[in-house]
Design a protein around this motif. Structure first.
Motif, PDB file in Angstrom:
ATOM      1  N   UNK A 181       0.811  -1.222   0.000  1.00 10.86           N
ATOM      2  CA  UNK A 181       0.000   0.000   0.000  1.00 10.86           C
ATOM      3  C   UNK A 181       0.841   1.268   0.000  1.00 10.86           C
ATOM      4  N   UNK A 182       2.136   1.123   0.205  1.00  9.90           N
ATOM      5  CA  UNK A 182       2.971   2.311   0.372  1.00  9.90           C
ATOM      6  C   UNK A 182       3.221   3.011  -0.954  1.00  9.90           C
ATOM      7  N   UNK A 183       3.389   4.323  -0.919  1.00 13.18           N
ATOM      8  CA  UNK A 183       3.661   5.063  -2.157  1.00 13.18           C
ATOM      9  C   UNK A 183       5.052   4.748  -2.699  1.00 13.18           C
ATOM     10  N   UNK A 184       5.247   5.040  -3.977  1.00 10.57           N
ATOM     11  CA  UNK A 184       6.573   4.886  -4.581  1.00 10.57           C
ATOM     12  C   UNK A 184       7.449   6.073  -4.207  1.00 10.57           C
ATOM     13  N   UNK A 185       8.735   5.951  -4.520  1.00 11.64           N
ATOM     14  CA  UNK A 185       9.657   7.059  -4.245  1.00 11.64           C
ATOM     15  C   UNK A 185       9.202   8.314  -4.984  1.00 11.64           C
ATOM     16  N   UNK A 186       8.781   8.150  -6.254  1.00 10.54           N
ATOM     17  CA  UNK A 186       8.339   9.296  -7.051  1.00 10.54           C
ATOM     18  C   UNK A 186       7.098   9.953  -6.426  1.00 10.54           C
ATOM     19  N   UNK A 187       6.173   9.118  -5.939  1.00 14.37           N
ATOM     20  CA  UNK A 187       4.978   9.678  -5.308  1.00 14.37           C
ATOM     21  C   UNK A 187       5.320  10.439  -4.029  1.00 14.37           C
TER      22      UNK A 187
END
Length: 957
Positions: free
Chosen positions: A488-494
């Motif tokens: 569920x965690x965001x990506x680095x870019x997000x």
């Protein structure tokens, strides 16, 4: 001890692992010791003047010393030996040896072989661990020695101990081998989710600098295999006079102390070719570093945005003025973010933004949020939006005025207490001056400087700081989350987009305040009808005409402190189980509502700049209020006290937000229970005999809370002030207090009835019980051994319990730590209570390797059996008596002690002059009495509770 505070707690007792690797001084010059103020205009380019009360010198060999006479507390001194060398100076094969060296200083020196140093100090009334201690950080190692000064022999011996630490450590190979186990056990205690995640993000956060690979605890490989000569090399290289400072602050003759220092430390010699002391730094980076780490034992999602920048070194008066601005900025922003938790649906469990010291050559502006239901974006946007709101609209004039008032009040209180400042408060400033060149000034100077300069600090100046703090380079984002939420965690870019795009569609902050009296209708006073003096302890009892009882102890221990409290029997015990949660949370929910016309936020703003704290509570067997104030703000405190009794206020939105956050936090604990949490819950349920009121709090329990019922219960608990006893301790004149007591306490509603609590019948179970919890990935175990039972309530009995706990702890430290090298620390707590029935409990606790559990429990039982057969050793009894007498000397000059003591004595119906019998009671502690006590209290009611790692569940069951 490793100086490495990584684990901090936030709102709702939610555990949060912070990436900040050190806390040096959260707000530079936040509590300085401010030489006379210069006349006329201040030249801000002038250097910050050092406090002239401190004698600073340097010996020919390069050693620095700081000496200050200070008589609080009397007959005591705080001594420090500071080595400007820590883990950052270790070679690859020395990782952990700066800290190991600190341990070895207590295991034998030239003049104190083996453990004689600890034995000597304990027999002089200095407790090992609580008083005598040391810590190792990245840059420094500091030895702490608080000692009495009314014994010339002990005081002089204390300097001999410091000298021995400086250059006379024996480093016996046999002692080194024994200490390996102790240090490895300390390292074991630090293992867990926080350590595993830290190992991943540290190299990124610290940009692969020296700090990332030199944690003070070291590596298991080095600690297990290093040769004694490697440790001695570290000692020879870095324990040298040019890197040392001796600090002495206390009740002594400064000239005599300087003579002792010159005599003893003048013997130290510099090595012929001293090793260069490298100053390490953390290189800057242009990009944003993002690290997302997860762990099966991490209970919640924590997001940190860290804006690193070069460390600000304070040298000039302008630097001092700038530090005030930073303090004002932090205060205002902190207040805004705190308000976000007082919404019906708060965006996070907890959060803050502030500028502070960081590590090495860096400061940092750090924003942190604990995400609710794992919603990273909502949590971090909420905090960053508040930063952006400041950037776009700035703070308001009213916010700045309150922050200035709050800041000045804190400094003014320190100024008012300048002749009552404890020695321990001074020594850390001199440590920082030596290790980090932080200036130390006097409170007189700082107070006058603040009076002149703070008024001239303009809002635009403070608002402009946000542009210095928030920038796109040298930035890091750390996200720590439960393993189960990885997908569920965001990506680095997000993550970078969340940070870069914060602050859209914002409106300016509205500073909503209220200008209304706390008590709109003046109460009808009730005069003092009866007065009784207890001259032996300087206490006066008043009974007002309305039945309220007031206990007064005026003191001169502090110039600007008045502590107060009130107690009454009853509590949640008077309510059925269906109302238990509403009763349990009643005082919390009413405090969240504010009081009278003021909601919680408005009340905080109203009290800003005043030293007033009032906390109502409803416990299991009693209810009451505790608080503190100053002579100047006493009437405001009395008004607030009166208001909490008579004008409770409910705020459904704030309560909804609070319960929402509590549910989320509890659900996190259920979804990802930490090993220690599961173990603590097991301990509580077992000792509570599985009673419904001793079960771990669950989200469903919060659904049983009814706000209206909670309000009704609160009103019932505080409806009859004649059932309360009020206590006041501190700097007041009885006649000055009298009119306020008669007005506000005399005006409280009373019925004349007396209530008692209900005995709920909750007792620790009898017989022998053994429970083992299998949780956790790390090879570490936690042990708790519990003895309990009924007792005969008397001061003689409680003194014997205290003695038994202390002599057993002394012996367990000797056996389990020093001889077996099986634990880092061991605690023995002997507690007792008169209500609901007289009971005692002994709890013995330690952490260790799983394979050592049975052996160490057996050793513990052997020592208990030895006490039963022979009683305590006379030397250990002497240590207990010396430590108790020394502790009491300090307590008798402490307002907090007297408030707690008087509350306890009156609540229990015991004689308030009992404290005067201490010598008589201590004389009754003998070898024979400890033998008798051991047989009485270490009986057949024995509970063994052990936490073992999960892998043991497969092979051990």
């Amino acid at each position: 001890m490793v100086r490495f505070p990584l684990l901090l707690s936030v709102l709702l007792s939610t555990s949060m692992v912070l990436a900040q690797p050190t806390v040096k001084n959260q707000s530079k010059k936040a509590s300085p010791r401010p030489s006379a103020s210069p006349a006329g205009a201040v030249n801000l380019n002038s250097p910050i003047p050092l406090d002239p009360a401190v004698k600073v010198g340097k010996l020919p060999n390069g050693l620095t010393y700081y000496i200050r006479k200070n008589s609080e507390p009397k007959n005591r001194a705080e001594l420090r030996l500071v080595i400007r060398a820590g883990s950052v100076l270790e070679t690859d094969d020395q990782q952990g040896l700066a800290h190991f060296m600190e341990h070895m200083e207590f295991n034998g020196t030239k003049n104190y072989p083996k453990n004689e140093l600890v034995n000597f100090l304990q027999s002089s009334g200095v407790r090992f661990g609580a008083d005598l201690n040391a810590y190792t950080g990245f840059e420094e190692t500091v030895y702490q020695l608080p000692v009495p000064t009314d014994s010339a022999n002990v005081f002089r011996q204390a300097f001999q101990i410091l000298e021995d630490w400086a250059h006379n450590a024996t480093l016996d190979p046999a002692e080194i081998e024994k200490e390996r186990g102790v240090v490895l056990e300390e390292r074991r205690l630090g293992r867990g989710a926080g350590q595993r995640m830290r190992d991943q993000y540290f190299p990124v956060l610290l940009n692969n600098s020296r700090y990332a690979s030199r944690l003070p605890i070291g590596t298991e490989q080095v600690l297990t295999t290093f040769k004694p000569e490697t440790l001695r090399q570290f000692y020879n290289d870095w324990y040298r006079p040019d890197l040392m400072a001796v600090i002495a602050v206390g009740d002594f003759n400064p000239g005599e102390v300087e003579t002792i220092i010159r005599e003893k430390f003048g013997r130290l010699t510099m090595p012929k070719n001293p090793k260069p002391r490298t100053e390490y730094s953390i290189p800057a980076h242009k990009d944003t570093k993002v690290v997302i780490v997860t762990d099966p034992e991490q209970p919640n999602t924590v997001v940190q945005v860290i804006y690193k920048r070069p460390e600000i070194k304070e040298k000039t008066l302008n630097d001092l003025r700038e530090s005030i601005k930073r303090g004002l900025f932090n205060t205002m922003l902190g207040n805004r973010i705190q308000e976000l938790t007082q919404q019906a649906n708060p965006p996070f469990l907890g959060g803050y933004s502030s500028y502070s010291d960081f590590i090495g050559n860096l400061d940092a502006f750090t924003s942190i949020a604990v995400a609710k239901e794992g919603n990273v974006e909502r949590a971090i946007r909420a905090v960053l939006d508040e930063n952006a709101r400041v950037k776009q609209f700035g703070f308001t004039e009213t916010e700045l005025a309150r922050a200035k008032q709050e800041f000045f009040t804190g400094v003014e209180q320190a100024y008012n207490e300048r002749d009552k400042t404890r020695s321990a408060n001074f020594v850390n400033e001199y440590v920082q001056n030596f290790t980090d060149k932080e200036p130390y000034t006097s409170i007189e100077f700082y107070y006058n400087f603040l009076k002149k300069e703070q008024a001239g600090i303009k809002l635009a100046e403070v608002n402009a700081l946000v542009d210095q703090f928030i920038h796109n380079d040298n930035r890091a984002v750390i996200i720590m989350a439960p393993e189960k939420d990885k997908a569920k965690l965001p990506t680095v870019e997000q993550v970078i987009s969340f940070v870069d795009n914060a602050g859209k569609d914002l409106t300016a902050y509205e500073d909503k305040t209220l200008d209304a009296p706390l008590v709109p209708t003046p109460p009808t006073p009730s005069p003092v009808a009866n007065e009784r003096e207890i001259k032996e302890i300087g206490v006066t009892e008043w009974t007002l005409r309305n039945g309220v009882r007031v206990i007064l102890k005026p003191t001169n221990f502090k110039n600007d402190q008045i502590l107060f409290g009130a107690t009454s029997q009853g509590g949640t015990s008077l309510y059925d189980l269906k109302d238990f949660q509403s009763a349990r949370f009643s005082s919390t929910l009413m405090s969240l509502g504010g009081t009278g016309a003021y909601n919680q936020i408005q009340l905080g703003k109203f009290l800003s700049g005043k030293q007033v704290n009032v906390y109502p509570y409803v416990g299991e067997l009693s209810e009451g209020v505790n608080g503190s104030t100053t002579p100047r703000d006493l009437e405001t405190a009395m008004q607030l006290l009166y208001s909490y009794f008579t004008q409770p206020r409910k705020d459904a939105d704030v309560v909804a937000g609070f319960l929402s956050n509590q549910r989320s936090a509890l659900q996190n604990q259920i979804n990802t229970p930490t090993p220690q949490r599961v173990f603590q819950d097991t301990v509580a349920v077992t000792l509570g005999n599985n009673n419904p009121r001793r079960q771990p709090l669950k989200p469903a329990d919060l659904d049983k809370i009814d706000l209206d019922r909670a309000l009704a219960i609160y009103k019932e608990r505080f409806a009859n002030a004649s059932d309360f006893t009020f206590f006041f301790v501190g700097n007041f004149k009885e006649e000055q207090l009298k009119s306020l007591v008669e007005k506000y306490l005399g005006g409280l509603p009373t019925t004349g009835k007396t209530e008692k609590f209900n005995d709920l019948g909750i007792r620790t179970p009898t017989g022998q019980i053994s429970k083992t919890v299998y949780r956790g990935l790390d090879p570490k175990a936690t042990v708790q051994l519990v003895f309990s039972g009924d007792m005969t309530w008397s001061p003689e009995a409680t003194t014997q319990i205290d003695a038994l706990a202390e002599v057993l702890e002394i012996k367990l430290i000797e056996k389990l730590r020093e001889e077996e090298s099986g634990v880092y620390g061991v605690s023995v707590n002997g507690s007792y209570s008169k209500y609901p029935v007289p009971r005692y409990t002994f709890r013995i606790g330690f952490g260790c390797a799983p394979e050592n559990v049975e052996k160490l429990i057996a050793k513990t039982q052997e020592l208990i059996n030895d006490l039963k057969q022979k009683g305590a050793a006379p030397a250990d009894i002497a240590k207990f008596k010396a430590e108790t007498r020394r502790e009491t000397e300090l307590q008798l000059k402490d307002n907090q002690f007297w408030l707690g003591y008087l509350q306890s004595q009156y609540y229990n119906g015991d004689n308030p002059t009992e404290i005067l019998r201490e010598d008589e009671l201590l004389k009754q502690v003998t070898v024979e009495s400890t033998q008798s006590a051991a047989n009485k209290y270490f009986g057949n009611n024995f509970i063994r509770l052990v936490l073992m790692p999960e892998k043991k569940a497969e092979s051990g069951k």
